[in-house]
Design a protein around this motif. Sequence first.
Motif: not given
Length: 614
Positions: A130-139
């Motif tokens: 959740d945290t990684l995706i919220e911060e905007g990673v590409d994958g």
Amino acid sequence: MTQQLLDKLKNNILVADGAMGTILYSEGLDTCPEAYNLSHPERVERIHRTYIEAGADVIQTNTYGANFEKLKAFGLEHKVKDIHQAAVKIAKKAASKDTFILGTVGGFRGVRQEELSLSAILYHTEIQVDTLIEEGVDGLLFETYYDLEELTNIIQATRNKYDIPIIAQLTASNTNYLRDGSKINDALQQVIDSGADVVGLNCHHGPHHMQQTFSHIELPEHAYLSCYPNASLLDLNNSEFKYSDNAEYFGKVAQKLINEGVRLIGGCCGTTPEHIHYIKSSIKDLTPIHNKKVVPITKQNAAAKSTTSKENLTTKVKRGATIIVELDTPKHLDTEKFFDNIQKLDDAEIDAVTLADNSLATVRISNVAAASIIKQNYNIEPLVHITCRDRNLIGLQSHLLGLSLLGVNEILTITGDPSKVGNLPGAMNVFDVNSKGLTEIAKRFNQGMNTDGDALKKKTNFNIAGAFDPNVRKLDGAIRRLEKKIDSGMDYFITQPVYSKDKIKTVYEATKHLDVPFFIGIMPITSYNNALFLHNEVPGIKLSEDILTRFEAVKDDRDKTRELSIEICKELIDTVHEYFNGLYLITPFQRADLSLELAAYSKSITSNSQEAIL
């Protein structure tokens, strides 16, 4: 850029970065690499930049070990989100406009067995994702997963929430199989079916063995392949573990991996920007392959032959009354009395003698050496205890192979008492696995494979006992642990000594739903002081006031103390045989005369019962 990553892989080979921790450790890292996201962000950013300058199209966040459990060892478990947020910000700051950023999540279940439940793993992983995706990673990059169940469940849970590229990499210690015996090719297909877009392998192997593995891997129809090898095998140089300085060679083998179908290639442990530079330069003229001829895996395990063995204790005790006797090996090299007692037990036709493995963390003669002599010179069957305390995964497997070679098939797997309770409290504990993990290894051996998936060329015939302590305060919890042990493959159980007829009945009622035999432990009390010690100092054992009073009354008379001890044990044995076929006599202080008298009594009452039935 999320979907752009998969679009790019349709017609291109992408080069990923290499190790982060390797570089940080070389610079004097004294904590976990992920902590540097907060304390030294400029160092992490610099390493990202050096990889990009070396040719990396894809970088991963410095979050591999940033889960709750691993950070707890550094007192950072409350910083999980902070570390992930900082990691993505650092990676974005270092990246160029064409750089893809993968949010990295490492596996929980490694070579060492973890007790963390799958639901707990999913909970902690969800926080990271959740945290990684919220911060905007590409994958997302799920890497270094030894356990297929863990990885597939995590992918499914993630895919149910997010439409984002998922790269998922297993780790195998064998070139053909995972630790659970699954073929790598089949396992990768399960990972794809779970929802991964890119699947592959990372860690453990260097480029040579990775290339061997990928020669067996088919091109997936609906996913791409990835590979992040280690730099090489580890070497010991001036008391330090190091990887080979082989960046140019690494680049040449990368060409072979591309020709095996790999679309995303990077590096794992020991790799540096130099390795990535050589990968980039060596594959710059290559294009993705769309067809390949897969090298079939030789079905070596199918040829495994089973060694022969006589009737095991599980079969015996299910069929009728069975007696095993524990006899500790000596703490010294004067073994005459020990083997005299073995001869007496053999003459008494005891079904097996159980040999503890440095019980209470106290040094004794190797029970394997004793078992070897017993197998050569006596008819009684040795039941060898194996503790996880004293040997790592290498030693445990070697130990099992040696036992099989000796024809010792009855084993008791136990986690073991910690060394601090023994006479060498400074000795190191190993505990790579616990008793359940060791049982699973032995069961794999019975299938003809070791933990790497390599063929043993013969199947072992281990019949595996587990320990059960009925003297705990909450028996329900003990039964749940018992059921987990059964699930791991234990065939029968041996209990700690019991001193209450009611306790024996309680154990029967609590375990009668389980289709496994039990040997109920009975240990004679040798003196009033021995009774006080058992009652006051041995965890879980409580003697009734009546028993303590009776022993106190005869404490100055050795003969009467012995008579009382035998009388109480016989009463307990009567109750054991009302409910159980298995009797486990624990010999105190090499007093084999006590065990022999009780065994004779047990045989007399069970044979009388059998005659009455006939």
